[in-house]
Design an enzyme around this catalytic site. Structure first.
Site, PDB file in Angstrom:
ATOM      1  N   ASN A   1     -61.829-131.140  30.935  1.00  0.00           N
ATOM      2  CA  ASN A   1     -60.743-132.074  30.661  1.00  0.00           C
ATOM      3  C   ASN A   1     -59.380-131.467  30.985  1.00  0.00           C
ATOM      4  O   ASN A   1     -59.223-130.267  31.148  1.00  0.00           O
ATOM      5  CB  ASN A   1     -60.773-132.482  29.187  1.00  0.00           C
ATOM      6  CG  ASN A   1     -60.647-131.292  28.254  1.00  0.00           C
ATOM      7  OD1 ASN A   1     -61.611-130.592  28.019  1.00  0.00           O
ATOM      8  ND2 ASN A   1     -59.460-131.038  27.727  1.00  0.00           N
TER       9      ASN A   1
ATOM     10  N   MET B   1     -62.811-115.054  10.868  1.00  0.00           N
ATOM     11  CA  MET B   1     -61.646-115.718  10.285  1.00  0.00           C
ATOM     12  C   MET B   1     -60.434-114.825  10.545  1.00  0.00           C
ATOM     13  O   MET B   1     -60.147-113.888   9.807  1.00  0.00           O
ATOM     14  CB  MET B   1     -61.877-115.940   8.783  1.00  0.00           C
ATOM     15  CG  MET B   1     -60.659-116.418   8.005  1.00  0.00           C
ATOM     16  SD  MET B   1     -59.966-117.995   8.593  1.00  0.00           S
ATOM     17  CE  MET B   1     -58.320-117.899   7.860  1.00  0.00           C
TER      18      MET B   1
ATOM     19  N   GLY C   1     -61.178-122.943  27.259  1.00  0.00           N
ATOM     20  CA  GLY C   1     -59.900-122.726  26.573  1.00  0.00           C
ATOM     21  C   GLY C   1     -58.872-123.817  26.799  1.00  0.00           C
ATOM     22  O   GLY C   1     -57.712-123.672  26.400  1.00  0.00           O
TER      23      GLY C   1
ATOM     24  N   CYS D   1     -62.082-126.279  11.904  1.00  0.00           N
ATOM     25  CA  CYS D   1     -63.300-125.536  11.569  1.00  0.00           C
ATOM     26  C   CYS D   1     -63.839-125.926  10.190  1.00  0.00           C
ATOM     27  O   CYS D   1     -64.989-126.270  10.032  1.00  0.00           O
ATOM     28  CB  CYS D   1     -63.027-124.037  11.601  1.00  0.00           C
ATOM     29  SG  CYS D   1     -62.705-123.419  13.262  1.00  0.00           S
ATOM     30  N   HIS D   2     -62.972-125.853   9.201  1.00  0.00           N
ATOM     31  CA  HIS D   2     -63.453-126.055   7.827  1.00  0.00           C
ATOM     32  C   HIS D   2     -63.432-127.512   7.423  1.00  0.00           C
ATOM     33  O   HIS D   2     -63.929-127.871   6.369  1.00  0.00           O
ATOM     34  CB  HIS D   2     -62.544-125.304   6.847  1.00  0.00           C
ATOM     35  CG  HIS D   2     -62.553-123.830   7.029  1.00  0.00           C
ATOM     36  ND1 HIS D   2     -63.582-123.034   6.600  1.00  0.00           N
ATOM     37  CD2 HIS D   2     -61.658-122.991   7.605  1.00  0.00           C
ATOM     38  CE1 HIS D   2     -63.312-121.772   6.891  1.00  0.00           C
ATOM     39  NE2 HIS D   2     -62.154-121.721   7.507  1.00  0.00           N
TER      40      HIS D   2
ATOM     41  N   THR E   1     -68.235-119.111  27.184  1.00  0.00           N
ATOM     42  CA  THR E   1     -69.407-119.471  26.388  1.00  0.00           C
ATOM     43  C   THR E   1     -70.579-119.854  27.292  1.00  0.00           C
ATOM     44  O   THR E   1     -71.715-119.948  26.833  1.00  0.00           O
ATOM     45  CB  THR E   1     -69.100-120.666  25.462  1.00  0.00           C
ATOM     46  OG1 THR E   1     -68.616-121.757  26.261  1.00  0.00           O
ATOM     47  CG2 THR E   1     -68.065-120.303  24.424  1.00  0.00           C
TER      48      THR E   1
ATOM     49  N   GLU F   1     -58.191-126.626  25.454  1.00  0.00           N
ATOM     50  CA  GLU F   1     -57.510-127.206  24.299  1.00  0.00           C
ATOM     51  C   GLU F   1     -56.359-126.312  23.817  1.00  0.00           C
ATOM     52  O   GLU F   1     -55.434-126.785  23.183  1.00  0.00           O
ATOM     53  CB  GLU F   1     -58.502-127.431  23.151  1.00  0.00           C
ATOM     54  CG  GLU F   1     -59.211-128.767  23.193  1.00  0.00           C
ATOM     55  CD  GLU F   1     -60.170-128.927  24.363  1.00  0.00           C
ATOM     56  OE1 GLU F   1     -60.567-127.905  24.943  1.00  0.00           O
ATOM     57  OE2 GLU F   1     -60.490-130.074  24.706  1.00  0.00           O
TER      58      GLU F   1
ATOM     59  N   ASP G   1     -60.280-136.235  26.829  1.00  0.00           N
ATOM     60  CA  ASP G   1     -61.178-135.072  26.757  1.00  0.00           C
ATOM     61  C   ASP G   1     -62.514-135.379  27.442  1.00  0.00           C
ATOM     62  O   ASP G   1     -63.561-134.876  27.041  1.00  0.00           O
ATOM     63  CB  ASP G   1     -61.397-134.641  25.301  1.00  0.00           C
ATOM     64  CG  ASP G   1     -62.074-133.277  25.200  1.00  0.00           C
ATOM     65  OD1 ASP G   1     -62.113-132.548  26.207  1.00  0.00           O
ATOM     66  OD2 ASP G   1     -62.575-132.951  24.106  1.00  0.00           O
TER      67      ASP G   1
HETATM   68 CA    CA Z   1     -62.505-130.254  25.822  1.00  0.00          CA
END
Ligand code: CA
Length: 688
Positions: A255, A638, A175, A599-600, A159, A177, A300
């Protein structure tokens, strides 16, 4: 040459040939995000107005810094799409879509965002979400070369913006997490050939690591029974800076994975180089020095936040410094040549450590810090005291302008944690966290602020408070101005010395990305990419409109009309649905917390970025299993969850969502308060 340049010798070269451009991610390699342009200043900023708006056709989070070279703006949107625009008019010159597969959205911890391209010579460099590094022809957008920088079988994502150092393109990845091993690398700009790669954490293969001194050093800080299968994290997903004079590249490391160190690293250890600042010789990729902001990170607390290189008068001498405000809540000033720690002070409320010992360079943890066996309310929250939103430094005021976040968070360990490569592996027990969240009354609530930090006096000089939990990046200019957007959809200018609001224009699309400024044909512009999303944006309460991404440009006398946007829709449609037992609904609630919440989840406070499922249309309810199991909405981000959920699970989740649609004060409402990344801090906590 404009009148500011002669005042500061170190800007002379910049002013002579490139002051009109915003040619690099942080304006220049020092990443100060300070432009010497001053045609727009405190005396005339009131006449600033929108001059063009470019709709991106994309509703997800927008985090890019536009790059402007020779009157052309190169900007990215969500899904790693690139647009070349006429910087004076917004007209599209070309666009490039790397066609990232929709399924890849599931590997993105924090939305399918992109923070921008690098431009060098005749090439534009893009890091795509799926791990490709792509070189484009600057004039046409045609692909010159493309290399896969990651193992596509692992949940790596890109990103961050590439940086160009000499003849190399530097890129990291994210990535942690989900469970990956962090690294970054250098690629030859002309060909895309990999020149070197630097791993930030060791592997299980002690022999292989022994060949590299930095990894051998790191290995000694991990136990033999470390959670190797999680990759250990340490991803370098955003921040780099470069000191050309000393030829030192700085990288900010993320992290550890998973978060709970009692499980990740049972034998203890500092776990190098997670949450560290690394100084690298870019000619070889060798480590020169490191400073670990958070030894044995368990919260984190990434140190991937934006790093600024500057010269400061320090106890009677000039020091070349590196400044960072990482997530852990301390503002660091380091000598960037030697790595010596000069200062580390709390810039937000911090309760996990009492202070940083300047002799040892180590934080002194409090009893609150350890959440491995007891739920703890810890500040800063996992979003940090400062996240990816870039800060800026003005050499004129000597202040650093930090988009700060003021939160706390109920860290809750999962005693039954098992690594699962298909999902988030943070080691937290989300369902229990939500059910047992302590009652934190929002008597004082100002989740984000624009904080002017004085790095020499080591204190806050002024702050502007906001009600939104979503930050926005910052720009400082020689016109005595600081620019920042808001979640509500305004771009605002403040006086750099006192934080007085001098100007604002409502564009009705929420802003997170950092503004830039540039000059074309003698006219200065301020531009910003708008569109809420990212790690905080799905959870905000303030955004009032649907989220059509835009690039907005402003100039003195600009008189364009902002786009009309639709208010967020709020209509519950409850389909006929076979009643489920209380047991099944509770199971649906737990599954929802595990798989959907991220997300939701914060439904009651959802921005509409990810659909608030309680407000799903009848057509969505009708094809619910096909969406979740068959992936019919994969192209929209999704992906199928058939590898994690079966038909009975999906019925339980669906039944639970429908019940919540009817009963909006239920679990999801509490979830919103608990995990909203913007749990307000009680006023008494802020008294000290
Ligand atoms: Ca993180």
């Amino acid at each position: 040459m404009h009148r500011y340049c002669p005042l500061l010798l170190f800007l002379l070269v910049t002013c002579a040939w490139a002051a009109d451009d915003w040619s690099r991610h942080g304006f220049d390699a020092a990443e100060q995000r300070f432009s010497p342009l001053d045609d727009i200043h405190t005396g005339n900023v009131q006449r600033l107005g929108l001059t063009w708006a470019f709709p991106t056709g994309n509703t997800r989070g927008m985090e890019a810094t536009p790059i402007v070279v020779d009157g052309v703006m190169y900007v990215t949107t969500a899904w790693s799409r690139v647009y070349a625009l006429d910087a004076a008019t917004g007209r599209t010159l070309w666009h490039f879509d790397p066609m990232v597969a929709g399924e890849k959205g599931r590997d993105a911890c924090c939305d399918v965002v992109n923070r921008g391209v690098a431009v060098n010579g005749e090439q534009v460099f893009l890091g795509a979400l799926d791990g490709r590094l792509i070189a484009l022809n600057r004039r046409t957008g045609a692909v010159n070369w493309s290399v896969q920088t990651t193992n596509t079988n692992k949940p790596y994502t890109i990103t961050g913006a590439p940086r160009v150092v000499r003849n190399m393109v530097i890129i990291g990845n994210g990535g942690a997490e989900f469970g990956v091993r962090g690294y970054f690398g250098a690629y030859e700009a002309a060909t895309g050939k990999l020149l070197w790669r630097f791993y930030t954490v060791p592997s299980e293969d002690r022999q292989a690591d022994a060949a590299q001194p930095s990894l051998a050093q790191a290995r000694a800080t991990w136990p033999d029974d470390a959670l190797w299968e999680s990759g250990l994290g340490g991803t370098v997903w955003d921040a780099f800076a470069y000191d050309a004079e000393s030829n030192i590249l700085y990288a900010g490391v993320g992290n550890a994975s998973q978060y709970n160190r009692a499980v990740r690293s049972p034998g203890g250890g500092d776990n190098l180089y997670v949450a560290s600042i690394l100084a690298i010789d870019p000619s070889t990729g060798r480590l020169l020095w490191h400073y670990q902001t958070t030894p044995a990170d368990s919260w984190d607390y990434t140190a991937t936040q934006h790093m600024i290189l500057a010269e400061l008068g320090w106890l009677g001498e000039r020091r070349k410094v590196l400044m960072q405000a990482p997530k852990n809540g301390f503002f660091y000033v380091l000598d960037r040549i030697t790595g010596e720690l000069l200062a580390a002070d709390k810039y937000v409320h911090v309760n996990w450590a009492s202070h940083v010992d300047l002799e040892t360079g180590r934080p002194v943890e409090t009893e609150i810090a350890d959440w491995s066996s007891t739920q703890r309310m810890i500040s800063p929250a996992i979003v940090g005291g400062h996240n990816w939103h870039p800060m800026a430094f003005s050499p004129l005021t000597g202040l650093v302008y930090i988009p700060t976040i003021h939160t706390t968070y109920p860290f809750t360990a999962d005693p039954n944690f098992r690594f699962d490569p298909r999902t988030m592996n943070t080691g937290e027990d989300f369902p229990r966290m939500v059910r047992e969240v302590p009652a934190v009354v929002p008597r004082f609530c100002s989740p984000t602020r624009l904080t002017a930090w004085d790095p020499k006096a080591r204190r806050v000089r002024w702050e502007v408070p906001f009600t939104s939990g979503v930050s926005a990046g910052v720009l400082a200019t020689a016109g005595g101005l600081v620019f920042q957007g808001t979640t509500e959809g305004e771009l605002v200018a403040y006086s750099a010395d006192e934080g007085e609001r001098l100007w604002g224009q409502d564009v009705s699309v929420g802003i997170m990305a950092p503004p830039v400024t540039y000059r074309v044909a003698g006219e200065q512009y301020v531009a910003v990419v708008a569109g809420i999303g990212g790690s905080q944006g799905g959870h905000n309460t303030v955004m009032r409109n649907e989220n059509p991404g835009h690039v907005f440009a402003f100039k003195l006398g600009g008189s364009a009309t902002p786009p009309a946007t639709r208010p967020r829709a709020r209509q519950v449609q409850t389909p006929d649905f076979e009643a489920l037992s209380e047991t099944e609904l509770t199971r649906g609630e737990t599954l929802y917390a595990q798989h959907c919440l991220r997300c939701h989840g914060l439904s009651a406070q959802s921005s509409g970025l990810y659909p608030d499922l309680r407000y799903s249309a009848a057509e969505v309810h009708a094809i619910w299993p096909q969406i979740v199991l068959d992936g019919v909405f994969a192209a929209r981000g999704m992906a199928s969850f058939a590898d994690s959920l079966d038909a009975r699970d999906v019925r339980a989740i669906h039944g639970y969502v429908i019940r919540e649609a009817v009963r909006t004060q239920g679990f999801m409402h509490r979830a919103a308060q608990a995990i909203g990344n913007s749990v307000c801090i009680p006023a008494e906590w802020l008294a000290d």
